[in-house]
Scaffold this active site. Structure first.
Site, PDB file in Angstrom:
ATOM      1  N   TYR A 303       0.857  -1.187   0.000  1.00 31.40           N
ATOM      2  CA  TYR A 303       0.000   0.000   0.000  1.00 31.40           C
ATOM      3  C   TYR A 303       0.895   1.239   0.000  1.00 31.40           C
ATOM      4  O   TYR A 303       0.707   2.174   0.764  1.00 31.40           O
ATOM      5  CB  TYR A 303      -0.935   0.028   1.219  1.00 31.40           C
ATOM      6  CG  TYR A 303      -1.702  -1.238   1.481  1.00 31.40           C
ATOM      7  CD1 TYR A 303      -2.909  -1.488   0.839  1.00 31.40           C
ATOM      8  CD2 TYR A 303      -1.231  -2.185   2.387  1.00 31.40           C
ATOM      9  CE1 TYR A 303      -3.632  -2.650   1.089  1.00 31.40           C
ATOM     10  CE2 TYR A 303      -1.934  -3.349   2.652  1.00 31.40           C
ATOM     11  CZ  TYR A 303      -3.126  -3.579   2.002  1.00 31.40           C
ATOM     12  OH  TYR A 303      -3.830  -4.744   2.265  1.00 31.40           O
ATOM     13  N   CYS A 406      -4.072   3.541  11.096  1.00 30.34           N
ATOM     14  CA  CYS A 406      -4.794   4.755  11.467  1.00 30.34           C
ATOM     15  C   CYS A 406      -6.113   4.443  12.151  1.00 30.34           C
ATOM     16  O   CYS A 406      -6.899   5.361  12.403  1.00 30.34           O
ATOM     17  CB  CYS A 406      -5.034   5.633  10.244  1.00 30.34           C
ATOM     18  SG  CYS A 406      -6.138   4.890   9.035  1.00 30.34           S
TER      19      CYS A 406
END
Length: 450
Positions: A303, A406
């Site tokens: 990613y 996150c």
């Protein structure tokens, strides 16, 4: 988280400016007096009424509030919004964003600063509580953690004590009447505002806010307005019409991290806090165990976006470091290839991470053995890497995994999956990259326990 995070942002699908936005329930629920017990994931507090859990917004643990029930459709819990604070916490302060204050009617409170009424120290403590609780309940790991403020030296112009002046990207919306502003909290209703205190100063200066001279012109025929302040150039106001399509060659911007420059699409993903990219660069570099790192192994950056964290690895271990950055967005991968040109061992692959790992797992024994000594850095979307990716990654047996997260709950779920494969959580650092919101960033290291 804040905004939404993680993969390159794309404009909404064409929907027409006159599509009605979701509204709050026409029939409000009861008004309750509630004693607030603790904070929950998502930025709401937890109270109880007649044994039922009530998730209440704009409250702080330890307070007594009068709250309006807004959602009583479920038997197990209700949702409510604070109308009045009857007994305030010593950690309550005047909201940093007047338009989001509890003094306004709930339907008129701007969204995106749900912790703005809480003292900064207490905000970070609450975020740490949520992270610890998620790890214990879902990950099976008892781990103390402190959420650290961004080093002011990494974030020029940011008021770390107030948690303001940090957002370098802001999206405003335009309703059918041409009103410009953010969405109200927990709604798609546009509310006009006269300030954007979380934004960097350059964006406040150009934002078409209520009463501003630029407002009418910027809103004409618009469905949304993006404000972008890259560190390597001037701030820009970008107007999107409802029927806009992503151009084949979008405009680009430059972001600087230390001595390095990163080119990306103006609408592509980049960390929104002015000091976030530098903070994560240093955190990932520190998280990698040098004794386990092999610069000649098939090291991975999953990613990877435009190559920020692959560059962090290369900068720590040298220009000959082998590292492959993998990103589903082809434009981001194209930029990553150029941004990593300094590293002779770097390459960028435009592919979904799950499919890429499937290919690695099905490759020859030589390729699979190469990943066994590798270091893997991954920075997945808010939903986390997920079982499929973690299962496949663990099967390939890298030496260590550095995970940038996150979302505490998504991280905790992935912690449990890693542990099921014999990879234990060795280190964990957390950073307040989204002040005055409930969001928190964490950097974890996993390694196989032999």
């Amino acid at each position: 988280m804040a905004t939404s995070r993680r993969r390159p942002s794309r404009r909404p699908a064409p929907e027409g400016r006159r599509r009605p936005a979701p509204q709050r329930p026409a029939e409000p629920g009861p008004v309750l007096e509630l004693d607030v017990e603790r904070i929950a994931h998502g930025g709401v507090a937890v109270a109880r009424h007649d044994g039922r859990v009530v998730f209440v917004a704009d409250a702080i643990p330890g307070e007594r509030v009068r709250a309006q029930v807004t959602d009583a459709a479920r038997d197990r819990f209700w949702r409510a919004e604070t109308l009045e604070v009857l007994g305030a916490s010593p950690d309550r302060r005047e909201h940093v964003w007047a338009e989001a204050s509890v003094d306004r009617a709930p339907e008129d409170r701007a969204g995106g600063a749900e912790f703005g009424h809480i003292a900064m120290r207490r905000q970070r403590e609450l975020k740490a509580e949520v992270l610890r609780d998620a790890l214990a309940r879902m990950g099976g790991v008892e781990r103390d953690v402190e959420v650290r403020a961004v080093d002011p030296a990494l974030a020029p112009g940011v008021d770390v004590e107030e948690g303001t002046g940090w957002r370098t990207r802001v999206r405003l919306h335009v309703d059918a009447e041409g009103v410009v502003g953010p969405y109200a909290a927990r709604s798609h209703r546009v509310v006009p505002v006269a300030s954007l205190p979380l934004a960097v100063a350059e964006l406040e200066e150009i934002a078409p806010l209520a009463g501003g001279a630029r407002r009418a012109g910027a809103a004409a025929e618009a469905s949304s307005i993006d404000l972008v302040a890259p560190s390597g150039g001037r701030a820009e106001l970008v107007v999107h019409a409802a029927r806009d399509r992503r151009p084949e060659h979008p405009p680009t911007v430059v972001e600087r991290v230390g001595d390095r420059s990163f080119t990306l699409d103006r609408g592509g993903f980049w960390q929104v806090h002015r000091g976030a990219a530098s903070t994560l660069t240093l955190a990932v570099q520190a998280a990698i165990d040098a004794d386990r790192f092999d610069p000649d192994a098939e090291n991975q950056d999953l990613y990877g976006g435009v190559g920020l964290l692959a560059a962090a690895v290369g900068d720590r271990f040298g220009p000959s470091t082998r590292i492959t950055t993998v990103e589903a967005d082809a434009r981001a991968t194209e930029h990553a290839g150029a941004n990593l040109a300094d590293w002779v061992g770097a390459r960028a692959v435009p592919e979904r991470v799950d499919r890429y790992l499937d290919r690695l797992a099905g490759a020859t024994d030589g390729a699979t053995r190469g990943l066994r000594g590798a270091t893997v850095v991954l920075d997945p979307p808010r939903a986390g890497a997920g079982r499929t990716v973690v299962d496949r990654l663990a099967e390939l047996r890298p030496a260590q995994v550095v995970y940038v997260a996150c979302d505490p709950v998504a991280l905790a779920r992935d912690v449990a999956t890693f542990r099921a494969h014999g990879y234990e959580l060795e280190t964990l650092e957390a950073f307040d990259l989204f002040p005055n919101t409930h969001h928190v960033e964490a950097v974890a290291r996993f390694a196989a326990i032999v």
